[in-house]
Write a protein that holds these residues in place. Structure first.
Motif, PDB file in Angstrom:
ATOM      1  N   PRO A   1      11.525   0.644  11.265  1.00 58.99           N
ATOM      2  CA  PRO A   1      11.371   0.631   9.994  1.00 58.99           C
ATOM      3  C   PRO A   1      10.608  -0.997   9.470  1.00 58.99           C
ATOM      4  CG  PRO A   1      13.053   1.653   9.059  1.00 58.99           C
ATOM      5  CD  PRO A   1      12.911   1.755  10.815  1.00 58.99           C
ATOM      6  N   LEU A   2      10.230  -1.306   9.292  1.00 51.90           N
ATOM      7  CA  LEU A   2      10.033  -3.010   8.534  1.00 51.90           C
ATOM      8  C   LEU A   2      11.158  -2.401   7.247  1.00 51.90           C
ATOM      9  CD1 LEU A   2       7.936  -3.289  10.484  1.00 51.90           C
ATOM     10  CD2 LEU A   2       7.112  -5.076   9.142  1.00 51.90           C
ATOM     11  N   PRO A   3      11.690  -4.026   7.050  1.00 55.34           N
ATOM     12  CA  PRO A   3      12.707  -3.764   5.701  1.00 55.34           C
ATOM     13  C   PRO A   3      11.613  -4.071   4.745  1.00 55.34           C
ATOM     14  CG  PRO A   3      12.755  -5.964   6.821  1.00 55.34           C
ATOM     15  CD  PRO A   3      11.816  -4.828   7.841  1.00 55.34           C
TER      16      PRO A   3
ATOM     17  N   GLY B   1       1.044  -0.731   0.127  1.00 56.64           N
ATOM     18  CA  GLY B   1       0.326  -0.197   0.209  1.00 56.64           C
ATOM     19  C   GLY B   1       0.381   1.159   0.192  1.00 56.64           C
ATOM     20  N   GLN B   2       0.332   2.302   0.903  1.00 59.01           N
ATOM     21  CA  GLN B   2       0.909   3.030   0.238  1.00 59.01           C
ATOM     22  C   GLN B   2       1.781   3.842   1.567  1.00 59.01           C
ATOM     23  OE1 GLN B   2      -3.333   5.309  -0.863  1.00 59.01           O
ATOM     24  NE2 GLN B   2      -1.747   6.400  -1.929  1.00 59.01           N
ATOM     25  N   SER B   3       2.146   5.319   1.741  1.00 58.98           N
ATOM     26  CA  SER B   3       2.933   5.999   3.184  1.00 58.98           C
ATOM     27  C   SER B   3       2.817   4.719   4.915  1.00 58.98           C
ATOM     28  CB  SER B   3       2.520   7.061   3.613  1.00 58.98           C
ATOM     29  OG  SER B   3       2.787   8.038   2.409  1.00 58.98           O
ATOM     30  N   ASN B   4       1.551   4.571   4.939  1.00 65.58           N
ATOM     31  CA  ASN B   4       1.291   4.283   6.597  1.00 65.58           C
ATOM     32  C   ASN B   4       1.637   2.869   6.381  1.00 65.58           C
ATOM     33  OD1 ASN B   4       0.643   6.296   7.408  1.00 65.58           O
ATOM     34  ND2 ASN B   4      -1.675   5.892   7.253  1.00 65.58           N
ATOM     35  N   SER B   5       1.571   1.486   4.900  1.00 65.71           N
ATOM     36  CA  SER B   5       2.058   0.352   4.553  1.00 65.71           C
ATOM     37  C   SER B   5       3.478   0.497   5.123  1.00 65.71           C
ATOM     38  CB  SER B   5       1.457   0.059   4.029  1.00 65.71           C
ATOM     39  OG  SER B   5       2.051   0.326   2.524  1.00 65.71           O
ATOM     40  N   ALA B   6       3.821   1.417   4.679  1.00 65.03           N
ATOM     41  CA  ALA B   6       5.781   1.583   4.420  1.00 65.03           C
ATOM     42  C   ALA B   6       5.854   2.497   5.026  1.00 65.03           C
ATOM     43  CB  ALA B   6       5.563   2.411   2.466  1.00 65.03           C
TER      44      ALA B   6
ATOM     45  N   SER C   1       5.292   2.640  11.636  1.00 60.65           N
ATOM     46  CA  SER C   1       4.441   1.732  11.360  1.00 60.65           C
ATOM     47  C   SER C   1       3.388   0.912  12.166  1.00 60.65           C
ATOM     48  CB  SER C   1       4.702   0.520  10.119  1.00 60.65           C
ATOM     49  OG  SER C   1       4.996  -0.880  10.704  1.00 60.65           O
ATOM     50  N   PRO C   2       1.715   0.512  11.789  1.00 61.42           N
ATOM     51  CA  PRO C   2       1.200   0.243  12.859  1.00 61.42           C
ATOM     52  C   PRO C   2       0.805  -1.565  12.777  1.00 61.42           C
ATOM     53  CG  PRO C   2      -0.446   0.456  10.235  1.00 61.42           C
ATOM     54  CD  PRO C   2       1.510   0.290  10.172  1.00 61.42           C
TER      55      PRO C   2
ATOM     56  N   HIS D   1       6.236   5.397   7.131  1.00 58.80           N
ATOM     57  CA  HIS D   1       6.136   7.097   6.704  1.00 58.80           C
ATOM     58  C   HIS D   1       5.050   7.145   8.156  1.00 58.80           C
ATOM     59  CE1 HIS D   1       7.679   7.056   3.001  1.00 58.80           C
ATOM     60  NE2 HIS D   1       7.371   6.164   2.618  1.00 58.80           N
ATOM     61  N   GLY D   2       4.851   6.559   9.202  1.00 63.07           N
ATOM     62  CA  GLY D   2       4.274   7.191  10.388  1.00 63.07           C
ATOM     63  C   GLY D   2       4.372   7.323  11.311  1.00 63.07           C
TER      64      GLY D   2
END
Length: 169
Positions: free
Chosen positions: A125-127, A92-97, A135-136, A99-100
């Motif tokens: 951050p997840l690799p 997905g976009q920012s929150n899945s990547a 991220s959540p 960027h939160g």
């Protein structure tokens, strides 16, 4: 390894050999949950490589492997810890990547993430995903472990800055 609706999975096993034997055997040692499985033949005729599978119940394991020739044990090794549970691929976009904010760390050792170096404890951050923030997924992993009591793994391939339309089809 993703479990099925019965709470088990066929775990693939393969590798290279530097010496020759007449069979490769494996046993699964349950580390947290799960059910240990005693030695069983996974490849009855290995050559330069071997492959097979073993059926395991949900939980954390270590796999012990040995190369046998008759009753003689020629070589033995163990795998790193791994789980049979739930695996989620995140796109997905920012929150899945990543960027939160804030950066998250899973409280449970049963929550993992996949990256270039294999599985590790889920820490933002997840690799693979593009961002360097939060991220959540580590928090969601903790909630899923609390609810289902099985290992949970995330593979995040999110890409920040993409358009929603690109993900819809």
């Amino acid at each position: 390894v993703q479990r099925d609706d019965q709470g088990s999975a066929w775990v693939p096993i393969s590798g290279d050999l530097t010496t020759y034997g007449d069979r490769v055997e494996a046993k699964a040692v349950a580390l947290d949950g799960g059910v240990s499985v005693d030695w069983q033949v996974i490849d009855p005729a290995p050559k330069k490589t071997f492959s097979g599978k073993i059926k395991l119940q949900q939980g954390w394991y270590r796999l012990d492997l040995r190369l046998m020739k008759g009753v003689q044990n020629l070589a033995e090794t163990s795998s790193p810890q791994f789980g049979v549970g739930e695996v989620f691929i995140i796109a997905g976009q920012s929150n899945s990547a990543n960027h939160g904010k804030p950066v998250q760390v899973s409280k449970s050792p049963k929550v993992g993430e996949w990256g270039p170096n294999g599985w590790r404890h889920a820490v933002d951050p997840l690799p693979i995903a593009t961002g360097t923030g939060g991220s959540p997924w580590p928090v969601l992993g903790d909630l899923l472990v609390a609810k289902f009591g099985v290992p949970v793994g995330f593979i995040s391939v999110g890409w920040g800055g993409t358009r929603v339309e690109w993900w819809q089809p």
